[in-house]
Write a protein that holds these residues in place. Structure first.
Motif: not given
Length: 515
Positions: A220-241
């Motif tokens: 999680v790039h930005k750990a925030n209760f209202y707006d946590p931003d998923i790390n781009l590489t982590y998001q890309e891996m999730a999209t791949h799978y």
């Protein structure tokens, strides 16, 4: 600009999770870090625009086109009767001294034809009764994989120096069976974090629908209760799978109780059992962890029949989706800005983009072999990754017309002619500077700097400085400038010391001495 790019990326992720992963609005909202109302709005706008999944080719990477499709110019229409903002009313009621009567009066001040006080109070009470309460988690087979780090480290000894280095314990557990995967990595950094996920998927032999990580920076790039931003590489891996990432709320261990339990068991039945053993490599330690992991998953439940392995084989394994043909290839995303020379710096190497994107902010995707550069979701350049520092990878088509003319030999020839007119040593230095780079324009300023010293110091001094630079094997701008500034070009060349000694002397024995 950055906000628009982030919004378009989130909208694409909402459409993917809704149509491809069949996630609910609440799950999608948790995955992208926004409210369910926002998710509903994105899907509603996509429906009005006639969009489906997968998106048309022209909208896959063009943020501007997707924005224009989803947010057309508004059509003027009559304003409806004002509806109270119930979340805002609820928040305001929590403040000292604020009552429903006060909030209703403020509401009527903004909407003169608004609803009455009785309706206002009754409707708010009905809305408040629908607020969520604490819910016991009910797991669906093959749906969620909880991931986390142990927090307690494992010591590994360097066999050469005796130095002790501590490794991290990564733990993953399935929601229903609790079937656990664990391995040691050197760090919690992004490459190790992604690698552990890839190996966990291979361990389970299939894919879940949802990943539930903690708010680790690698995930999680930005750990925030209202707006946590998923790390781009982590998001890309999730999209791949084709999985959804729904982070647990910060400081809410109930959201990942299964992971907390598995971490505790891994500490007790793996780390504690290995506490008195010494390991001299990470691979050897992971072999021991894998052996104890088999025992952990085979331990019988105390209050239920079977064990984690048996429940996994019976319930979780059939529900898992198949793995893709190829595992995810690690790629790191970097936010960079294009320089005025239309190059982007990555690991002290410079990669070109079209000169039209000079000074623009871009996203750079870096793998082991490639560097791809994106502007607002659209790929604008791709290069082979280079390990040479302080060098340029330049594509001729990226240059403006005047720089392409330089490559074709117009301006470099003028520089050569200028140097020849000053002297042969100056010409040799300029020829060296132009030939040291793949593209002459990369040395253009350095050549101009050397030649213009002839106007400041005189041609004779410049020629002498260039001769000195060649003799000392330092034919570059900085050495020549320093030589002229300090007047070293005027110093006579040092003669060999032996040349000044007399060939005949009383103390010189001569060749006859040795006969």
């Amino acid at each position: 600009m950055a906000n628009i790019r982030l919004t378009m990326r989130k909208i694409r992720e909402v459409l993917r999770l809704h149509f491809e992963c069949n996630r609910t609005h609440r799950e999608i909202a948790q995955a992208i870090g926004t409210s369910t109302a926002t998710v509903w709005q994105y899907l509603h706008r996509a429906k009005l625009a006639g969009l489906d999944w997968p998106l048309p080719v022209q909208l896959v990477s063009d943020d501007a086109a997707l924005e224009a499709k989803l947010y057309p110019p508004p059509v003027p229409r009559a304003l409806p009767r004002g509806m109270p903002d119930w979340p805002k009313v609820h928040r305001e009621l929590g403040k000292p001294g604020v009552t429903l009567d006060l909030l209703w009066q403020e509401y009527r001040a903004q909407h003169a034809d608004g609803f009455g006080y009785s309706w206002f109070c009754k409707t708010y009470q009905e809305w408040a009764e629908r607020l969520p309460v604490t819910l016991r988690q009910t797991h669906v087979p093959g749906q969620k994989l909880f991931v986390d780090y142990s927090g307690k480290k494992f010591a590994i000894v360097n066999p050469d120096t005796g130095e002790i280095r501590e490794a991290e314990l990564f733990v993953a557990a399935l929601g229903v069976s609790g079937y656990t995967f664990a391995e040691l990595t050197w760090t919690q950094q992004l490459p190790d974090w992604i690698g552990s996920h890839v190996r966990a998927f291979a361990f389970y032999g299939g894919l879940v629908e949802v990943l539930v990580p903690d708010n680790l920076k690698s995930g999680v790039h930005k750990a925030n209760f209202y707006d946590p931003d998923i790390n781009l590489t982590y998001q890309e891996m999730a999209t791949h799978y084709s999985v959804a990432v729904i982070p647990a709320r910060s400081r809410k261990p109930r959201d990942k109780a299964k992971a907390e339990l598995s971490v505790l068991l891994a500490q007790r039945w793996i780390l504690a059992k290995l506490r008195n053993e010494r390991f001299f490599s990470l691979d050897a330690a992971n072999q021991a962890v894998a052996a104890l992991l088999v025992e952990l998953n085979s331990r019988p439940f105390k209050k239920l029949p079977g064990c984690r392995r048996s429940v996994f084989d019976e319930i979780d394994r059939p529900a898992l989706r198949p793995l893709p043909d190829r595992p995810y290839q690690y790629a790191e995303w970097i936010v960079a800005r294009v320089g005025p020379d239309y190059h982007v710096e990555v690991d002290q190497h410079y990669y070109s983009v079209s000169y039209r994107y000079a000074r623009e902010q871009v996203d750079v995707r870096v793998t082991a072999n490639t560097v791809e550069i994106f502007h607002r979701g659209q790929r604008i350049a791709a290069h082979g990754k280079s390990a040479r520092r302080r060098f340029h990878s330049t594509i001729d088509a990226h240059m403006p017309p005047e720089h392409q003319a330089v490559v074709k030999g117009c301006d470099p020839q003028r520089l050569r002619n200028w140097a020849v007119d000053i002297g042969p040593h100056t010409a040799a230095v300029i020829q060296h500077l132009l030939g040291a780079r793949k593209h002459p324009q990369q040395a253009y300023r350095a050549c101009l700097g050397v030649l213009r010293m002839g106007k400041d110091y005189g041609r004779d001094r410049l020629e002498a400085a260039c001769r000195r630079a060649i003799d000392l094997k330092a034919p570059n701008y900085k050495f020549i400038a320093s030589t002229l500034k300090n007047g070293l070009d005027r110093e006579p060349e040092a003669a060999a010391a032996q040349a000044d000694l007399p060939l005949v002397h009383a103390n010189v024995r001569g060749p006859s001495y040795y006969h």
